[in-house]
Design a protein around this motif. Structure first.
Motif, PDB file in Angstrom:
ATOM      1  N   ALA A  67      76.232  68.769  18.253  1.00 50.68           N
ATOM      2  CA  ALA A  67      75.668  67.648  19.006  1.00 50.68           C
ATOM      3  C   ALA A  67      74.269  67.964  19.550  1.00 50.68           C
ATOM      4  CB  ALA A  67      76.620  67.242  20.137  1.00 50.68           C
ATOM      5  N   PRO A  68      74.028  69.153  20.150  1.00 55.89           N
ATOM      6  CA  PRO A  68      72.656  69.445  20.589  1.00 55.89           C
ATOM      7  C   PRO A  68      71.647  69.466  19.441  1.00 55.89           C
ATOM      8  CG  PRO A  68      74.209  70.924  21.657  1.00 55.89           C
ATOM      9  CD  PRO A  68      74.977  70.191  20.607  1.00 55.89           C
ATOM     10  N   ASP A  69      72.036  70.005  18.278  1.00 55.35           N
ATOM     11  CA  ASP A  69      71.115  70.012  17.138  1.00 55.35           C
ATOM     12  C   ASP A  69      70.758  68.593  16.718  1.00 55.35           C
ATOM     13  OD1 ASP A  69      71.140  72.741  17.155  1.00 55.35           O
ATOM     14  OD2 ASP A  69      72.429  72.980  15.391  1.00 55.35           O
ATOM     15  N   LEU A  70      71.759  67.712  16.695  1.00 52.69           N
ATOM     16  CA  LEU A  70      71.491  66.314  16.366  1.00 52.69           C
ATOM     17  C   LEU A  70      70.578  65.677  17.406  1.00 52.69           C
ATOM     18  CD1 LEU A  70      75.104  65.238  15.354  1.00 52.69           C
ATOM     19  CD2 LEU A  70      73.144  65.367  13.799  1.00 52.69           C
ATOM     20  N   LEU A  71      70.832  65.980  18.678  1.00 55.82           N
ATOM     21  CA  LEU A  71      70.043  65.383  19.748  1.00 55.82           C
ATOM     22  C   LEU A  71      68.603  65.867  19.716  1.00 55.82           C
ATOM     23  CD1 LEU A  71      69.947  63.615  22.272  1.00 55.82           C
ATOM     24  CD2 LEU A  71      70.722  65.589  23.599  1.00 55.82           C
ATOM     25  N   LEU A  72      68.399  67.146  19.444  1.00 57.47           N
ATOM     26  CA  LEU A  72      67.043  67.679  19.439  1.00 57.47           C
ATOM     27  C   LEU A  72      66.236  67.150  18.266  1.00 57.47           C
ATOM     28  CD1 LEU A  72      67.852  71.312  20.562  1.00 57.47           C
ATOM     29  CD2 LEU A  72      66.619  69.578  21.871  1.00 57.47           C
ATOM     30  N   ARG A  73      66.927  66.674  17.221  1.00 58.03           N
ATOM     31  CA  ARG A  73      66.220  66.023  16.118  1.00 58.03           C
ATOM     32  C   ARG A  73      65.803  64.603  16.491  1.00 58.03           C
ATOM     33  NH1 ARG A  73      64.213  67.032  11.558  1.00 58.03           N
ATOM     34  NH2 ARG A  73      65.509  65.641  10.313  1.00 58.03           N
ATOM     35  N   ALA A  74      66.481  64.022  17.466  1.00 62.78           N
ATOM     36  CA  ALA A  74      66.160  62.664  17.918  1.00 62.78           C
ATOM     37  C   ALA A  74      66.451  62.573  19.405  1.00 62.78           C
ATOM     38  CB  ALA A  74      66.976  61.643  17.133  1.00 62.78           C
ATOM     39  N   PRO A  75      65.621  63.197  20.257  1.00 70.36           N
ATOM     40  CA  PRO A  75      65.930  63.289  21.698  1.00 70.36           C
ATOM     41  C   PRO A  75      66.111  61.942  22.375  1.00 70.36           C
ATOM     42  CG  PRO A  75      64.114  64.749  21.099  1.00 70.36           C
ATOM     43  CD  PRO A  75      64.364  63.879  19.917  1.00 70.36           C
TER      44      PRO A  75
END
Length: 995
Positions: free
Chosen positions: A593-601
């Motif tokens: 989830a953090p990796d996904l979020l950091l790709r689209a904050p």
């Protein structure tokens, strides 16, 4: 006879003095013995100054009537002339019905309130021992105890002592009482007394010198033999003495009880021996004790019995107490105990709970003790068992901000004063704020709140509770920010060593890095830094409650760096309480989830929307994906746009799964792991289908525009067709096409193959997003067969060449993208294959069983633990699915409910049709759901798919948290998994193999 005018005047006067029932008060004052009271305005003023003038007057009349006439006159004369007696006696009678009852039974005890010398103001243990010296049996001990209690209460209600001093006096009185009770026990059994040395260790509030009026007195007993007595006999003698002491204090007599003596804090609790030797205590604490036991020992204090032995015990356990913070999961253990206490409060009482509820006394005590244990390792000034003394020491050492400590001190004193006055009324053990208006009025007036007392009391109580709730965690985390923010240079700050100790205790593996992140986030005078300093104390608590606090804080810094200049970001976290907590939970739960979020904050906004965590439906997703594809200039850009939607929606699904928002008051999913698994499976499957549809549109549009020369459909099989995709699942597919009218079959085949090749190319373009692999290996002839066929080609193959396992693979075939009518035609073609009209023959059944046995033998990875492999291991997904699929193929033609692509639905239908027992179906379902959740948890935690539990301890703990296992319970998780799947394997062997 009282004339009406005079009675009206009397009523008015009594109302002005605070009486609520002037008629009853006037009748009492008209009694002959009350003439001196009735005519003395000073006495009426004193009655009116009490917490409950009506109660004070009633008790005064009873006390006067209990005296002989001559003694009554002397008593009333003293009451009129001696202001100290008048204030103290009437103050007690107006606050405590129970002490009024005591005085009515023992009227001469008023003399205990007559003196007002300086020596009387703050008595110690020796003074109380003198007050109990005439006690020769349990009954007389109770009378003497109440007489001493009367004096403490008088000093308390008159304000001669503050709440902390009153609590200390109560603890000293308890100490003297324990000594007196032990003396009575020794006198009753001189042989036992001579055989052992016995020390009584006070624990809890008595040990901390902060006892309530009515409370269990927690103790631990330690003994040693004397005069060559065998240890076993000495312990037997000590146990008899200790038991007798407990009975003397705890048993009810004609004079009531004193208080229960509770020895359940001893090693092994009520299951352990009542008395142990010092070496036995130490052996237990060094090997078996839990964190909460060391927290309890913080207040241990020898109070009675053999002083040398008691001191030896205190000195021996002290080093263990101050090493407790170095234990694994220390903070989590302490916080878990606090949550367990709150969870056990009846829902109807939690808002009235003064001690245990949120914002109550226990929150202050837990917070202070936690900080003491963390920093007391290197700072002996913190080694106090008294909450307020320890809080003052924490402030002096810079471990708590002085302003925060002052607010917490004020709140604690107010709440303790409320607790004291509530208990004092009837001398009953309670921590509940009363609901009755009269009780609330008396309580408020006893605290000095005389103007609109009930409303004022409620307002002050709520205000102080709110302060405690706000500071409960702030005092633990805020000084970490002050240590790095470099503001207010005159303020005492945590040293780097102390800050590191605190972060280590919170579970941070790299406290130096954590301090650097905090400095980057909170330093400076900008508005952004100021908001971060407001947010971080709470966020740090949520991170600490996770399996990986370091990852949570690092992720928060990265998201804040990416969005820090966006106006809405910090405002969202500050103003939408759920958004900040949701973000903390997501960032500290694993990598996906953090990796996904950091790709689209910007997806952080999802976390602040009450409906933002609910998955979008298939129609909505496909419409958005196709619109994004339509706006793109190239096929590559189109698929990138589709991936952007997938990334955001995969984050939405993962975040909702981690936070648990799929279970709400409106949703039956709450508390149902199966429903949570189904929601994830549906969400990921529909998202994958929409992405595949977008890739198909991009592949067609780039070469053929809007119309492909052949009708084309994508059929989902395996987990894709079963709506059971996990975060790391490939999408198993079949491709089918049908030439349009007037198009030659060869041209149509070329177009269909070109579309498939382009789709696969586009979806395999390098990207940082989680991969979406479409796997067509379940097609006829496997990897050696054509990627795409016409309906007629599929029909010819299946009619002539199809094997039983291929029919089995079609059980989960379902149209997912492309031409819907063609997809339905394919389903009609395969239904007779997967649900044979005559059922399965014996040879086909044997073939399926042989294939399953061979797969178990050959495909389990070398070195894998067969009891923990979620897919191919014992009782895992394969066992459950093959069992269900065999039932579908054997009975699907006759039972419509079995004609579904979903494993759990098919299992439920088999149970409804009595093809499997309810217990067996429940066992298989539980195992399938658990194995699926483990696979999802592994992907969420590690960011890559896996079929077995992680070997890394922190990752394993994170999977445990996802599955609902708290810190330190990884072993329970593995044991539960083995137990559930072992039972499922037993069912599988009976139902599938007919064993």
């Amino acid at each position: 006879m009282t004339v009406p005018g005079r009675r009206s005047s009397t009523f008015t006067r009594l109302l002005k003095h605070g009486f609520t029932d002037p008629s009853a008060a006037a009748r009492l004052l008209d009694l002959p013995d009350m003439s001196s009271v009735r005519s003395d305005p000073v006495l009426l003023d004193a009655l009116g100054a009490s917490a409950d003038p009506d109660l004070a007057l009633r008790s005064l009349v009873r006390l006067a009537e209990a005296h002989e006439p001559d003694e009554r006159r002397r008593f009333l004369d003293n009451l009129i002339t001696a202001k100290p007696l008048r204030d103290r006696l009437l103050g007690v009678l107006g606050a405590s019905e129970a002490l009024g009852d005591h005085l009515a039974r023992h009227p001469r005890d008023w003399h205990a309130l007559a003196t007002y010398e300086s020596a009387d103001l703050h008595p110690g243990v020796e003074d109380f021992e003198r007050g109990l010296a005439d006690a020769t049996d349990p009954v007389s001990l109770r009378v003497s105890y109440r007489r001493c209690l009367l004096a403490i209460a008088a000093r308390d209600v008159c304000g001669t002592t503050d709440v902390a001093q009153a609590a200390a006096e109560l603890a000293d009185l308890a100490t003297a009482t324990l000594r007196a009770a032990l003396a009575l026990a020794r006198a009753a059994a001189p042989g036992d007394a001579a055989a052992c040395r016995l020390a009584v260790i006070a624990m809890g509030k008595c040990g901390g010198h902060e006892l309530n009026y009515v409370s269990d007195v927690d103790v631990i007993f330690v003994a040693e033999p004397v005069n060559g007595t065998e240890e076993a006999k000495a312990l037997q003698a000590a146990t008899r003495l200790a038991s007798h002491l407990m009975r003397i204090c705890s048993e009810t007599t004609v004079e009531g009880t004193i208080w229960p003596v509770d020895a359940n804090l001893r090693p092994e609790g009520r299951n352990g021996p009542l008395v142990r030797t010092l070496s036995s205590h130490l052996a237990y604490y060094q090997r078996w004790a839990k964190t909460w036991e060391f927290q309890a020992l913080l207040k241990a204090r020898p109070v009675a019995g053999d002083a040398t032995l008691g001191q030896a015990y205190a000195e021996a356990v002290a080093p263990l107490v101050w090493q407790a913070a170095e234990r694994e999961n220390f903070v989590a253990d302490v916080q878990k105990m606090r949550r367990r206490v709150v969870d056990n409060i009846p829902a109807a009482e939690i808002e009235r709970e003064l001690k245990l509820g949120p914002g109550g006394l226990r929150d202050v005590e837990f917070a202070v003790q936690l900080l003491q244990l963390v920093h007391g390792r290197s700072d002996a000034t913190l080694h106090s068992g008294t909450t307020l003394e320890a809080l003052q020491a924490l402030a002096a050492g810079g471990y708590v901000g002085r302003a925060d400590a002052a607010q917490l001190d004020e709140a604690y004193r107010f709440l303790r004063a409320m607790e004291h006055r509530i208990q004092l009324h009837k001398l009953r053990r309670t921590h509940l704020v009363p609901e009755d208006e009269a009780d609330l009025r008396r309580l408020a007036r006893s605290l000095g709140l005389r103007t609109d007392p009930v409303a004022t009391l409620n307002r002050e109580w709520r205000r102080h509770g709110s302060v405690v709730r706000r500071l409960h965690e702030k005092i633990f985390y805020r000084p970490l920010l002050d240590a790095v923010a470099q503001l207010a240079p005159g303020e005492t700050r945590l040293s780097p060593k102390a800050a590191g100790q605190r972060l280590e205790a919170l579970g941070y593996a790299d406290p130096a890095a954590a301090l650097r992140h905090l400095e980057a986030l909170a330093s400076g005078v900008s508005r952004k830094a100021a908001i971060q300093r407001t947010l971080l104390p709470v966020l740090l608590g949520w991170f600490a409650d996770s399996a990986d606090p370091d990852a949570g804080l690092l992720g928060f810094r990265k998201v804040s760096d990416a969005l820090g200049k966006t106006p809405w970001y910090l405002r969202l976290l500050r103003d939408e309480g759920a958004a900040a907590e949701n973000l903390a939970r997501v960032l500290s739960a694993g990598r996906l989830a953090p990796d996904l979020l950091l790709r689209a904050p910007e997806a952080v906004a999802i976390l602040g929307d009450p409906e933002g965590l609910w998955p979008r439906g298939r129609d909505h997703l496909e419409q958005e994906v196709l619109a994004a594809v339509g706006r793109a200039d190239t096929a590559e850009a189109a698929v990138a746009a589709a991936r952007g939607v997938r990334r955001r929606e995969l984050f939405r699904t993962a975040a909702a799964d981690l936070i648990g928002s799929y279970g709400t008051e409106e949703s039956p999913a709450e508390g149902d792991p199966g429903a949570l698994v189904d929601r994830v499976g549906d969400a990921v499957t529909e998202l994958t289908a929409a992405t595949v549809a977008g890739a198909l549109r991009a592949a067609v549009r780039d070469q053929w525009g809007d119309t492909l020369p052949t009708r084309f459909a994508v059929i989902g099989v395996g987990r894709f067709g079963g709506h059971e995709l996990g975060y790391g699942s490939d999408a198993d597919v079949l491709f089918v096409h049908e030439p349009r009218d007037g198009v030659e079959e060869q041209e149509a085949a070329r177009a269909a193959n070109a579309v498939v090749a382009e789709m696969r190319r586009l979806l395999q373009l390098p990207t940082a997003d989680p991969p979406l692999l479409i796997d067509a290996d379940l097609r006829p002839e496997g990897k050696s067969g054509p990627l795409v066929r016409t309906l007629a080609s599929y029909q010819a193959y299946y009619r002539r060449w199809s094997l039983t396992w291929e029919s089995q693979a079609l059980l989960r075939a379902r149209p997912m993208a492309g031409d819907a009518a063609l997809g339905e035609a394919f389903v009609e073609l395969i239904d007779p294959l997967r649900y044979p009209p005559q059922g399965l023959g014996d040879e086909a059944v044997r073939e399926i069983r042989r294939l399953k046995a061979r797969m178990e033998h050959e495909r389990l990875p070398r070195g894998a633990d067969p009891t923990l492999h979620t897919k191919l291991g014992r009782g895992g997904l394969s066992d459950v699915e093959w069992t269900v699929q065999l039932l579908q193929m054997r009975h699907g033609a006759a039972e419509p409910g079995l004609r579904t692509t979903r494993t759990r639905d098919a299992l439920a239908a088999a149970r409804a049709a009595d093809l499997i027992s309810t217990d067996d179906a429940r066992t298989l379902d539980e195992a399938w759901v658990l194995a699926t959740r483990v696979r999802n948890g592994v992907m969420l935690v590690r960011g890559r798919a896996g079929d077995t539990f992680p070997s890394d301890a922190r990752e394993l703990a994170a999977v445990g948290r996802y599955l609902g296992y708290g810190p330190g319970h990884v072993g329970d998780m593995l044991d539960d998994y083995r137990r559930v799947t072992r039972r499922a394997r037993g069912v599988m062997e009976r139902v599938f193999y007919d064993a």
